[in-house]
Design a protein around this motif. Structure first.
Motif, PDB file in Angstrom:
ATOM      1  N   LEU A   2      24.545 -20.112  -1.452  1.00  0.00           N
ATOM      2  CA  LEU A   2      23.326 -19.316  -1.614  1.00  0.00           C
ATOM      3  C   LEU A   2      22.990 -19.209  -3.103  1.00  0.00           C
ATOM      4  O   LEU A   2      23.075 -18.146  -3.709  1.00  0.00           O
TER       5      LEU A   2
ATOM      6  N   ASN B 205      20.241 -16.418  -6.002  1.00  0.00           N
ATOM      7  CA  ASN B 205      19.952 -15.188  -5.269  1.00  0.00           C
ATOM      8  C   ASN B 205      20.442 -14.001  -6.077  1.00  0.00           C
ATOM      9  O   ASN B 205      21.599 -13.968  -6.493  1.00  0.00           O
TER      10      ASN B 205
ATOM     11  N   GLN C 184      19.388 -10.704  -4.999  1.00  0.00           N
ATOM     12  CA  GLN C 184      19.124  -9.552  -4.155  1.00  0.00           C
ATOM     13  C   GLN C 184      20.433  -9.027  -3.554  1.00  0.00           C
ATOM     14  O   GLN C 184      21.406  -9.759  -3.447  1.00  0.00           O
TER      15      GLN C 184
ATOM     16  N   SER D 247      20.938 -10.137   4.268  1.00  0.00           N
ATOM     17  CA  SER D 247      20.392  -9.110   3.395  1.00  0.00           C
ATOM     18  C   SER D 247      20.864  -7.754   3.902  1.00  0.00           C
ATOM     19  O   SER D 247      21.442  -7.642   4.984  1.00  0.00           O
TER      20      SER D 247
ATOM     21  N   LEU E 155      20.722 -15.020   5.795  1.00  0.00           N
ATOM     22  CA  LEU E 155      20.351 -15.923   4.698  1.00  0.00           C
ATOM     23  C   LEU E 155      21.161 -17.212   4.726  1.00  0.00           C
ATOM     24  O   LEU E 155      20.725 -18.228   4.201  1.00  0.00           O
TER      25      LEU E 155
END
Length: 709
Positions: A303, A306, A308, A500, A506
């Motif tokens: 991932l 990212n 977040q 999330s 995700l």
């Protein structure tokens, strides 16, 4: 007579009247007061206009409510075990967003009582509060009471820092006025309660409730709400994890404030049982941190880019991890370290121990340390031998042997003479392993190890058959897991999915395509050998009351002890030794490592049914004799020889021999079996092996053994 004039006396009664002021004339002081009033009014109007413009511009520049909700400092990563329990939280923890209508009213009342009692009456900045703060400053000579409203605190948390400069206070007030113009009071309070810092890395009511009480922020009792509300003033000082007594004492102050603010009655306040509040215990972060240290760097691969907040759902099983910790600590020799890796049948890491104590040493020996595997390396020697044509029942000789000046010795210095391959493996006969490695080729053994996932450098000197090449624990476990999977490649992984904080997926792990490393009959044969090693051989201490297959490993001078094996779909490897590679008295693979393996596996497999191993060796029709050839690939993709030594090309059965398929000179009298093509000629062999125009080599005499590759 002339007149004499005398000066007249002044008559006070006849003195001239004072001059009257002309209409419109004012005194000097009056004129200045008037000027001050006019200019003051003008400046006030200009300042008000400037403030209005500044607030308007700031309001227009504010992000939307949704953007305000997602704004945070730093990335939060919550790492969860396979059952959803939290292993560790890295970075600021924001928890789940709690909408205004689901925030407990008791918490709203508590926060407003202690932080901003006039919240409903001001416009973001409270003049009454400022005046009160200044008056207290005059009385006591120091600032003892803050005047920041909840809106100002929100502006500071989202957009500013905690510096105490005048410039920052001006910008804070401006932002507070703009926020109050753009959002409703309910929205402001919702943002505040979901973003304010409560201590211990917890931002927002849900994160704080989970950290301190172990449940959602929507389920706070009055006692818990008073504790939460009391943390805002000094999170580190009143944190329940740092000082529970201080947290309870502060909560009593909050309850008293709520009574004075008419949010509670004295009776309701007195009925609150603060001492009965149960605080959540701190999550254990010792041995599991070895696993998280291995998993988290993989986020950059699965991932990337990212920032977040995310939740990482891992494969780690809490019960297995606890059992692994206990097994290592209960069996590791004094002064030594231990490591353990356990994989499920699909490669999921169920437990990982990188050392005896993470706090003392966070060096992960399970994935970073490279140590000699000793006799555990014989897995690859016997895999190569089985692929070359040996069977568990084949006869070999346990006798002294010298290869290129190297003379291996068995443990104990004894030799059993003629025995079968199964017994040679079960009792870890070094001389037999050396002969097999020499016969199939040390290069073939190295290739087999590489095929099964060994990533460290491998030497091809004769002593390599006894495990002289350094390896990693996780690589060795991977190799044994591939055997458990009947010869299919296994890739260890630790992340099942990434979501999330709102639950959006995700990333989700996808299994690798099936890759067969060795034929099924080879996997069945080596499983037979591994099971015998536990049943009757050096690994008897690893028995757990159900079928187990495994292998011990011990290096010279007892510097390293290994046991690796599998049962009921779980493959586990244990290593023990000292970091400085000094000898550990009495350490052998069949002692402490095997006992730790058994202690762990009894718990890890407890909820799984016993599984019988597939050890039936079903040899194909094209199976070679051990001394003829070492097959390195599927014969259907290359060529093989029939029992009489005839080279058979794929699909050549029933095909008319070509001109290339001639009988070699000097063997015209050898009959060809019915239905089989003639042996391949030199031209075919040259094309198949890539040796164009290379003169044929003389055929070795029957008594000679092939030289090592």
């Amino acid at each position: 007579m002339a007149r004499r004039d005398f000066p007249r006396r002044s008559d006070p009664e006849r003195s001239p009247a004072p001059r009257e002021r002309e209409p419109g004339q004012t005194s000097f002081l009056g004129r200045w007061l008037r000027r001050l009033l006019v200019w003051g009014t003008a400046l006030t109007l200009l300042a008000a206009m400037a403030l209005a413009v500044a607030v308007f511009v700031t309001e227009r520049s504010l992000p939307s409510y949704e953007r305000m909700k997602s704004t945070q400092t730093g990335q939060t990563i919550v790492v969860r075990a396979s059952d959803g329990s939290e292993i560790v939280t890295l970075g600021p923890s924001y928890g789940r967003w709690v909408p205004y209508e689901r925030i407990p009213q008791t918490l709203k009342d508590a926060i407003l009582s202690v932080e901003d009692r006039r919240f409903e009456d001001h416009w973001g900045v409270d003049p009454v509060g400022i005046a009160r703060s200044v008056w207290v400053r005059i009385q006591y000579g120091q600032w003892r009471q803050g005047a920041s409203t909840i809106t100002q605190q929100l502006a500071r948390n989202i957009f500013l820092n905690n510096s105490r400069t005048f410039d920052r206070k001006i910008r804070e007030a401006l932002l507070a006025l703009a926020i109050e113009r753009k959002f409703t009071k309910d929205q402001v309070l919702e943002l505040y309660l979901n973003k304010v810092y409560f201590g211990g890395g917890a931002y927002g009511v849900d994160s704080a409730a989970r950290k301190f009480f172990g449940h959602s922020g929507e389920q706070l009792s009055l006692a818990e709400a008073s504790i939460i509300a009391g943390l805002v003033k000094a999170p580190s000082h009143y944190s329940p994890t740092a000082d529970p007594d201080a947290a309870v004492k502060r909560a009593k102050t909050v309850l008293g404030t709520m009574v004075r603010a008419n949010k509670l009655t004295p009776a309701e306040s007195a009925a609150v049982d603060l001492k009965g509040v149960k605080f959540a215990s701190e999550q254990g972060q010792n041995s599991a941190r070895y696993f998280t240290d291995w998993v988290l760097p993989q986020l950059d691969l699965v991932l990337p880019d990212n920032d977040q907040p995310i939740e990482v759902w891992t494969t780690l099983e809490p019960a297995a991890q606890h059992a692994a910790t206990d097994a290592i600590q209960a069996n590791v020799p004094k002064g030594a370290q231990g490591a353990l890796v356990s994989l499920d049948r699909d490669g999921a890491v169920l437990a990982m121990i990188g050392g005896t104590d993470y706090v003392t040493s966070n060096y992960n020996r399970a994935v970073n340390a490279v140590r000699q595997p000793g006799s555990a390396w014989k897995l690859f020697v016997y895999l190569a031998a089985l692929e070359a044509g040996y069977t568990p029942d084949a006869k070999v000789k346990d006798e002294p042997v010298t290869i290129d000046g190297w003379s291996p010795r068995n443990s104990g210095g004894t030799y059993a003479g003629e025995i079968d391959v199964r017994s040679a493996f079960a009792y870890s006969k070094n001389t037999v392993a050396a002969q097999l490695g020499n016969e199939v080729g040390f290069g073939a053994v190295a290739n087999m190890a590489r095929r099964f996932g060994i990533t460290t450098p491998i030497n091809t000197m004769p002593a390599m058959v006894l495990g002289s090449s350094n390896v990693r624990v996780i690589d060795m476990v991977r190799a044994f897991a591939a055997v458990s999977a009947k010869g299919s490649a296994i890739t260890p992984y630790g992340i099942r999915k990434i979501t999330s904080t709102e639950g959006e997926v995700l990333y989700s792990h996808r299994p690798d395509p099936v890759q067969q490393l060795v034929p099924n009959y080879v996997a069945a044969g080596i499983t037979d050998l591994l099971q015998s090693a536990v049943s009757i051989g050096t690994g008897r201490a690893a028995q757990i009351g159900r079928p187990v297959a495994g292998k011990t490993g011990t290096t010279s001078s007892n510097k390293d002890g290994w046991f690796l094996g599998f049962s009921s779909g779980i493959t586990t490897g244990v290593w023990m030794g000292r970091d400085d590679a000094r000898p550990v008295p009495g350490l052998q693979g069949g002692t402490a490592p095997a006992r730790a393996f058994a202690a762990f596996m009894k718990i890890a497999t407890a909820k799984r049914p016993p599984e019988r191993f597939d050890t039936e060796v079903k040899l194909p029709q094209w199976q070679l004799e051990p001394d003829d050839e070492s097959m390195q690939a599927n014969p259907d993709g290359y060529f093989y020889a029939d029992p009489d030594g005839n080279i058979i090309e794929p699909g050549a059965q029933g095909r008319t021999p070509s001109a290339d398929s001639v009988v070699p000179s000097g063997e015209q009298g050898v009959p060809v079996p019915e239905g089989a093509p003639a042996a391949a000629g030199d031209d075919f062999l040259n094309r198949a092996t890539g040796r164009q125009n290379e003169p044929p080599r003389p055929k070795p005499k029957p008594s000679q053994s092939p030289k090592p590759n």
